[in-house]
Design a protein around this motif. Structure first.
Motif, PDB file in Angstrom:
ATOM      1  N   GLY A  87      27.228 -23.846  -3.601  1.00  0.00           N
ATOM      2  CA  GLY A  87      27.068 -25.266  -3.291  1.00  0.00           C
ATOM      3  C   GLY A  87      25.648 -25.769  -3.318  1.00  0.00           C
ATOM      4  N   HIS A  88      24.778 -25.167  -4.145  1.00  0.00           N
ATOM      5  CA  HIS A  88      23.401 -25.675  -4.255  1.00  0.00           C
ATOM      6  C   HIS A  88      23.032 -25.850  -5.730  1.00  0.00           C
ATOM      7  CE1 HIS A  88      21.616 -21.881  -5.666  1.00  0.00           C
ATOM      8  NE2 HIS A  88      22.404 -21.254  -4.789  1.00  0.00           N
ATOM      9  N   LYS A  89      21.851 -26.417  -5.968  1.00  0.00           N
ATOM     10  CA  LYS A  89      21.398 -26.668  -7.345  1.00  0.00           C
ATOM     11  C   LYS A  89      20.094 -25.927  -7.648  1.00  0.00           C
ATOM     12  CE  LYS A  89      23.526 -31.243  -7.787  1.00  0.00           C
ATOM     13  NZ  LYS A  89      23.286 -32.679  -8.038  1.00  0.00           N
ATOM     14  N   ASN A  90      19.881 -24.854  -6.949  1.00  0.00           N
ATOM     15  CA  ASN A  90      18.658 -24.088  -7.153  1.00  0.00           C
ATOM     16  C   ASN A  90      18.849 -23.087  -8.305  1.00  0.00           C
ATOM     17  OD1 ASN A  90      16.097 -23.070  -6.781  1.00  0.00           O
ATOM     18  ND2 ASN A  90      16.714 -21.646  -5.130  1.00  0.00           N
ATOM     19  N   TYR A  91      18.931 -23.627  -9.542  1.00  0.00           N
ATOM     20  CA  TYR A  91      19.110 -22.784 -10.727  1.00  0.00           C
ATOM     21  C   TYR A  91      18.517 -23.513 -11.929  1.00  0.00           C
ATOM     22  CZ  TYR A  91      22.922 -25.935 -12.072  1.00  0.00           C
ATOM     23  OH  TYR A  91      23.652 -27.039 -12.439  1.00  0.00           O
ATOM     24  N   ASN A  92      18.235 -22.755 -12.964  1.00  0.00           N
ATOM     25  CA  ASN A  92      17.772 -23.377 -14.220  1.00  0.00           C
ATOM     26  C   ASN A  92      18.967 -23.996 -14.926  1.00  0.00           C
ATOM     27  OD1 ASN A  92      15.725 -20.661 -14.123  1.00  0.00           O
ATOM     28  ND2 ASN A  92      14.779 -22.640 -14.542  1.00  0.00           N
ATOM     29  N   ASN A  93      18.871 -25.301 -15.213  1.00  0.00           N
ATOM     30  CA  ASN A  93      20.055 -25.988 -15.737  1.00  0.00           C
ATOM     31  C   ASN A  93      19.947 -26.420 -17.199  1.00  0.00           C
ATOM     32  OD1 ASN A  93      18.187 -28.019 -15.360  1.00  0.00           O
ATOM     33  ND2 ASN A  93      19.636 -29.488 -14.498  1.00  0.00           N
ATOM     34  N   VAL A  94      18.782 -26.242 -17.833  1.00  0.00           N
ATOM     35  CA  VAL A  94      18.642 -26.586 -19.263  1.00  0.00           C
ATOM     36  C   VAL A  94      17.932 -25.437 -19.984  1.00  0.00           C
ATOM     37  CG1 VAL A  94      17.665 -28.193 -20.958  1.00  0.00           C
ATOM     38  CG2 VAL A  94      18.515 -29.064 -18.771  1.00  0.00           C
ATOM     39  N   LEU A  95      18.537 -24.978 -21.067  1.00  0.00           N
ATOM     40  CA  LEU A  95      17.927 -23.964 -21.927  1.00  0.00           C
ATOM     41  C   LEU A  95      17.748 -24.567 -23.317  1.00  0.00           C
ATOM     42  CD1 LEU A  95      16.995 -21.088 -22.666  1.00  0.00           C
ATOM     43  CD2 LEU A  95      19.388 -20.491 -23.062  1.00  0.00           C
ATOM     44  N   GLY A 110      23.545 -17.531 -13.055  1.00  0.00           N
ATOM     45  CA  GLY A 110      22.906 -18.291 -11.981  1.00  0.00           C
ATOM     46  C   GLY A 110      23.606 -19.622 -11.741  1.00  0.00           C
ATOM     47  N   PHE A 111      24.044 -20.264 -12.807  1.00  0.00           N
ATOM     48  CA  PHE A 111      24.759 -21.544 -12.706  1.00  0.00           C
ATOM     49  C   PHE A 111      26.070 -21.375 -11.927  1.00  0.00           C
ATOM     50  CE2 PHE A 111      28.141 -24.012 -15.080  1.00  0.00           C
ATOM     51  CZ  PHE A 111      27.952 -25.209 -14.401  1.00  0.00           C
ATOM     52  N   LEU A 112      26.840 -20.353 -12.273  1.00  0.00           N
ATOM     53  CA  LEU A 112      28.134 -20.136 -11.611  1.00  0.00           C
ATOM     54  C   LEU A 112      27.942 -19.737 -10.145  1.00  0.00           C
ATOM     55  CD1 LEU A 112      29.991 -18.260 -14.502  1.00  0.00           C
ATOM     56  CD2 LEU A 112      30.271 -20.651 -13.802  1.00  0.00           C
ATOM     57  N   GLU A 113      26.922 -18.939  -9.882  1.00  0.00           N
ATOM     58  CA  GLU A 113      26.645 -18.535  -8.483  1.00  0.00           C
ATOM     59  C   GLU A 113      26.196 -19.737  -7.656  1.00  0.00           C
ATOM     60  OE1 GLU A 113      23.776 -15.416  -8.826  1.00  0.00           O
ATOM     61  OE2 GLU A 113      25.269 -13.869  -9.299  1.00  0.00           O
TER      62      GLU A 113
END
Length: 861
Positions: A512-520, A504-507
Motif C-alpha cells: 500500500g505504498h508508492k516507494n518504488y521506481n515506476n518508470v523505466l 518492487g512494483f508488485l510488493e
C-alpha cells in the motif's frame, strides 16, 4: 564519367555553360521577359529513344561485392552508351529535352514547311543510332538495346513555376504520338507515328506497315537528307553571346559567355543537389552512386478538350502546389513531362543533403498531400494517381558532356511508374515503403494484384489512406512480438533491471505504498533492438500474471493532440476492437459501474468516439472548464482502474507521444500506482520538443538505461540465430564484430549482404562424422537452434525484416535470409564462399542510407 567526345568542350567553358548543360536549348534560348506561366506554339520533330537493359545493369552493379566498384563502373557504362546515342542526335542538330531514367526525348524545332525534310534527317539519325548502338554487350553480361519512336507536328512549350523553381513541359499531340510509336517498337527498330508518316518524304523512306496500325516501321532511307544541319545550328541562339563557336563544337550552349540574368534563370530549372556541386566546382561524378531512396511519381490526367493555355495554367498550379508539398517533406521535384495523355512529376526523397531516416513516411505524407491538393483545388483534372517505392537506385548525372541531367534508374523507379499507371486515382506504394514508414497499419489498405509490364514479383502493394480509411480508437499495436524459441541475446542486464522493478512494483502495491521506481526508459539509436527488448518485457510481464497495456506510436501521432492518451484509455477500457460507437458504449457501461462517474460519461464522447447524452452540468461549461473537467475525469478513471488491477504500460517509440498526452502521463505517474516501460531514441532525451518528457526522464523514480552495443560473443550468437545455423566461421565473426559495432540491425543487414553476394553459403550437416568435422573446423561460436519450418516468404517481404524481429507475423520467425526454406529440421552451418574477400565488401545500402541520414541531420543542425 565515362563520357565521350566533347568533354573538353564543357571543361574549358564558363560556369554558365556547365549550368546550361543540364537544360535543353528550348529553355536556354527562351525569351527571359515573358511572364510565367506561358505557352508558346511551334512546330517540330520528336525522337524518343528507349533503352532496355539499364535496370538489369543497375541490379548487377548494385550486387557487386567489391567496395567502391559498382557505381563508378555503372556510371561509365551508362554514359558511354547514352553519350554515344546523344552524340548522333547532337550531330544531327537535335536538342535533348530530357532524360527520363532509361529514355531520351529529343527535339528539332523547325518551321512547318521544313517538317518533311527534318523527318528524313531524324530517320537518318535514328538509323545511325541503331547501326552503331542498336545492341551493346557489357562486361557484366547485360545487353543494352534501343528502340526509337518518331513523331512530328504542332507543339507547345509550357514554362511554369515560381521565383525559386521553374519547369518546362512540351505538350501537344505529337508528344502522345511519339510515346505511342515507341510503344509499338521492339529492340533495334524505328517506328514513325501516323502524323510523321503523313508529313514525311514518303518516296525517300522505305517502310513496313504494322498490322492494324497507322504507324509504320522504318527499314532504310534511300538518299541522304537535304536539310542543312550547319545552317540550322547557326540559326540557334543568335540573340545570346557565345565564345569561340567552331564546327567542332557539338552544342552552341556549351560556349555561352557569362550572362548574369540568363544564369539566374537557368538555375531555377536545376535541383539544389546539382547546383551545389557546380557552385563548389566539384566533379559531377561525386553525385553518381547506388543509393537507397524513395521515388514518387505523380500523374495528372486531364478531362480532355483543354486548350494549350488551359493546360499551361493547370500544370502551373499543380507545379506550385506539388513543389511546396514535396520540399516541405525534404524531397525534390526532379522532372516534369507529359506521359500517357497526362502530366507526370518525378519526385525524389533521400538525395544528398536531404536524407532522413523517416524519408518513407515523409514521402507518403507528401504524396497524400499532393493527391489531396490536386483533387480539391485543380478542377480541370480527371484523375490524380501517385506511385511510391523505396529501395536501392542508381542516382547520378547521366548523358553527354555538353547535355546531361541528374536522374534515377533502377527497378524501384520502374515499379513506382507502373504503380502510378496501374492504380489510378489513389496513392499506391510497395511493401518496403509501407514498412520503413513505420506508420500505423490502418493507414494502409492492401491492393489487388495486377499484371504490370516489366515488373516481376512486386510483393504486396498498398493504398496509402493516411488516417482517413476508418475511424479507429486504440489501434496502435506493437510491431515486434517475442519469437518463441529464439531467445533475446545480450540484454540480460536490461531485463534484470526490469524484473527487479516489476517485483518492487508488485510488493509496493501489496504494502500500500508508492516507494518504488515506476518508470523505466530504454534509450538507444535505431537498430539497437529496443522493440525486441520491449517485446520481451511484455512477454515476461504477462507470464507473471500481470496485465500489460502495450502500444507503439508513429511520427504522425505527435501532431495529433491526445492521440497517445486516447490509445491508452481505449485499451484500458477494452474498446480498441469495437467496431461501432454503440458497441463502445456497451463496453464502457459494463466497465464503469460507479454511479457518480456514470453521470459524466459524456466527457468520453470526443476522445473515445461515443455518443453518451450530455449532462446538464457539462452543457453549461465553457470550453476551458470542460477541458479541465475532462482531464480530471480521465485521471480519476485511470487511477481507479490502476487501483483495481495491477497493470504495466509499455510504450514503444515514446518520443512520438504528443504534448497533451505527456502532461497526462506525468500526472498519472505521480498519482496512480502504475509501472511504465518505454523506449526512446537518443536525441529525444537531449533536445526533445516537450519539457514534460524531460520532467519524466529526470524524475527520481525514473530509471534511465542507455542500451550499449552487443558484446562480440553475442554478435556471433546473433548471427547464428539470424541465419538459422549452429556455427559461423571465425572470418565471418570477425567481419561482423568489426563492421556492426555491436548493433543488431547492422549485423542482420551485413549478413544479408554477404549471403546475397554469395560470400557466405549455408549448408546442411549430415551424419555424425560430418558433425564431428564441423566441431573441429568451428570450435566457436556455437548456438544450438531448432530450425522449425518457416513460412514461405519471398525476397520482397524478407527484405522488410526489422532490426531484431519481423514486422509481420506472417514473415520468417528468425531467419532473415531467404532461399533457405528447403532446410527443414536440419542442422545447418555457415561457410565462407569461394574467393570471398571481406575487406572489399561495401557497406549495405540500408546502412548507407542510415549513415547518410545522420550526416545530413548533423549538417542541418
Amino acid at each position: 564519367m565515362g563520357w565521350i567526345k566533347g568533354e573538353g568542350e564543357i571543361e574549358d567553358s564558363y560556369k554558365i555553360s556547365k549550368i546550361a548543360a543540364h537544360v535543353p536549348d528550348l529553355v536556354v534560348y527562351s525569351t527571359l521577359t515573358n511572364d510565367i506561366p506561358y505557352a508558346e506554339n511551334f512546330h517540330g520533330v520528336l525522337l524518343f529513344a528507349d533503352v532496355s537493359g539499364f535496370t538489369n545493369l543497375t541490379e548487377k552493379f548494385s550486387l557487386s561485392s567489391k567496395k567502391g566498384y559498382g557505381a563508378d563502373e555503372l556510371t561509365r557504362t551508362l554514359n558511354s552508351y547514352i553519350g554515344e546515342i546523344v552524340s548522333h542526335i547532337l550531330d544531327a542538330g537535335g536538342d535533348i529535352l530530357n532524360y527520363a531514367g532509361d529514355a531520351i526525348l529529343a527535339l528539332w524545332t523547325v518551321e512547318r514547311v521544313q517538317l518533311s525534310e527534318v523527318i528524313s534527317l531524324v530517320v537518318k539519325c535514328s538509323l545511325n543510332i541503331q547501326d552503331q548502338c542498336g545492341v551493346r554487350e557489357t562486361e557484366v553480361g547485360c545487353q543494352l538495346k534501343v528502340k526509337i519512336g518518331i513523331s512530328a507536328g504542332k507543339l507547345s512549350k509550357v514554362i511554369v513555376g515560381d521565383e525559386i523553381s521553374q519547369y518546362f513541359v512540351v505538350i501537344g499531340r505529337a508528344v502522345d504520338e511519339v510515346r505511342l510509336a515507341e510503344g509499338l517498337a521492339v529492340a533495334s527498330t524505328i517506328i514513325l507515328s501516323p502524323n510523321a508518316w503523313e508529313l514525311c518524304e514518303r518516296d525517300n523512306i522505305a517502310i513496313d506497315p504494322i498490322e492494324n496500325e497507322r504507324a509504320v516501321k522504318v527499314r532504310y532511307i534511300k538518299r541522304e537528307p537535304s536539310f542543312s544541319v550547319e545552317k540550322y545550328q547557326d540559326s540557334i541562339g543568335t540573340s545570346v553571346e557565345h565564345d569561340k563557336v567552331t564546327r567542332e563544337c557539338v552544342r552552341r550552349a556549351s560556349r555561352l559567355m557569362p550572362n548574369a540574368e540568363l544564369e539566374k534563370t537557368l538555375r531555377k530549372y536545376i535541383m539544389k543537389t546539382v547546383l551545389q556541386k557546380i557552385d563548389d566546382d566539384q566533379p559531377l561524378e561525386y553525385l553518381s552512386e547506388m543509393r537507397p531512396a524513395t521515388i514518387v511519381f505523380v500523374n495528372m490526367q486531364f478531362k480532355g478538350g483543354e486548350s494549350d493555355q488551359e493546360q499551361c495554367m493547370t500544370i502551373h498550379q499543380a507545379a506550385i502546389g506539388i513543389g511546396q508539398q514535396i520540399v516541405k517533406h525534404h524531397g525534390r521535384v526532379n522532372k516534369v513531362f507529359m506521359f500517357d495523355k497526362g502530366c507526370t512529376f518525378l519526385c525524389l526523397f533521400g538525395l544528398p543533403g536531404d536524407k532522413r531516416e523517416d524519408e518513407s513516411a515523409h514521402a507518403l505524407q507528401a504524396a497524400y498531400g499532393v493527391h489531396d491538393l490536386c483533387q480539391k483545388e485543380i478542377r480541370s483534372l480527371k484523375t490524380v494517381s501517385v506511385g511510391v517505392t523505396t529501395g536501392p537506385v542508381f542516382c547520378g548525372v547521366v548523358g553527354h558532356p555538353v547535355r546531361h541531367e541528374y536522374t534515377v534508374i533502377g527497378r524501384k523507379v520502374n515499379l513506382a511508374a507502373r504503380l502510378m499507371m496501374h492504380y489510378p486515382g489513389v496513392v499506391s506504394c510497395d511493401s518496403e515503403t509501407c514498412y520503413y514508414s513505420k506508420l500505423p497499419a490502418f493507414y494502409f489498405n492492401e491492393l489487388p494484384k495486377k499484371a504490370m509490364k516489366g515488373v516481376k514479383n512486386p510483393g504486396v502493394l498498398y493504398q496509402f489512406m493516411a488516417n482517413k480509411q476508418q475511424i479507429t480508437v486504440g489501434k496502435a499495436p506493437m510491431s515486434v512480438e517475442r519469437e518463441e524459441g529464439y531467445p533475446l541475446l545480450g540484454r540480460e542486464k536490461e531485463i534484470e533491471v526490469y524484473s527487479s522493478m516489476l517485483k518492487g512494483f508488485l510488493e509496493a502495491r501489496a504494502a500500500g505504498h508508492k516507494n518504488y521506481n515506476n518508470v523505466l526508459i530504454y534509450e538507444g539509436p535505431i537498430g539497437y533492438g529496443k522493440s525486441r527488448l520491449l517485446a520481451e518485457v511484455v512477454y515476461r510481464t504477462a507470464k507473471e500474471g500481470v496485465r500489460v497495456i502495450s502500444f507503439e506510436l508513429a511520427k504522425t501521432d505527435i501532431k495529433q493532440s491526445n492521440y497517445a492518451l486516447q490509445t491508452l484509455l481505449a485499451i484500458v477500457m477494452s474498446v480498441q476492437n469495437c467496431k461501432s460507437y454503440a458497441e463502445r458504449e456497451r463496453v464502457l457501461l459494463s466497465k464503469i459501474l460507479d454511479p457518480k462517474m456514470r453521470q459524466n460519461l459524456c466527457l468520453l464522447n470526443d476522445i473515445l468516439l461515443v455518443k453518451f447524452p450530455v449532462s446538464k452540468d457539462v452543457s453549461l461549461m465553457d470550453s476551458q472548464t470542460k477541458n479541465k473537467k475532462m482531464r480530471n475525469y480521465f485521471l480519476e478513471l485511470f487511477c481507479k482502474f490502476a487501483e483495481d488491477e495491477p497493470c504495466v504500460y509499455v510504450l514503444d517509440q515514446a518520443h512520438f507521444v504528443d504534448r497533451s498526452s505527456l502532461t497526462f502521463l506525468l500526472e498519472a505517474c505521480e498519482k496512480a500506482s502504475v509501472l511504465v516501460c518505454m523506449a526512446l531514441l537518443p536525441h529525444t532525451s537531449q533536445s526533445g520538443p516537450f519539457s514534460e518528457l524531460s520532467r519524466i526522464i529526470k524524475d527520481p523514480r525514473t530509471l534511465y538505461l542507455n542500451l550499449p552495443g552487443l558484446e562480440p560473443p553475442v554478435i556471433a550468437q546473433l548471427a547464428c540465430q539470424i541465419l538459422g545455423v549452429v556455427r559461423i566461421p571465425s572470418e565471418v565473426e570477425l567481419f561482423l564484430v568489426e563492421r556492426s559495432h555491436g548493433v543488431p540491425y547492422y549485423c542482420e543487414e551485413l549478413l544479408k549482404s554477404l549471403y546475397l553476394g554469395n560470400l557466405i553459403v549455408i549448408e546442411e550437416v549430415e551424419g555424425e562424422d560430418e558433425a564431428k568435422d564441423v566441431d573441429i573446423l568451428f570450435p566457436e561460436p556455437t548456438l544450438v537452434v531448432h530450425c522449425s519450418k518457416p513460412s514461405q516468404v519471398g525476397q520482397e517481404e524478407d527484405a522488410r525484416a526489422g532490426a531484431l524481429g519481423p514486422p509481420k507475423a506472417s514473415m520468417l520467425k528468425s531467419r532473415k535470409i531467404t532461399a533457405l526454406d528447403h532446410f527443414v529440421d536440419r542442422a545447418l552451418v555457415c561457410f565462407v564462399g569461394e574467393a570471398a574477400k571481406f575487406h572489399e565488401v561495401p557497406i549495405p545500402l540500408t546502412l548507407k542510407g542510415m549513415a547518410l541520414a545522420h550526416l545530413d541531420h548533423l549538417h542541418d543542425s
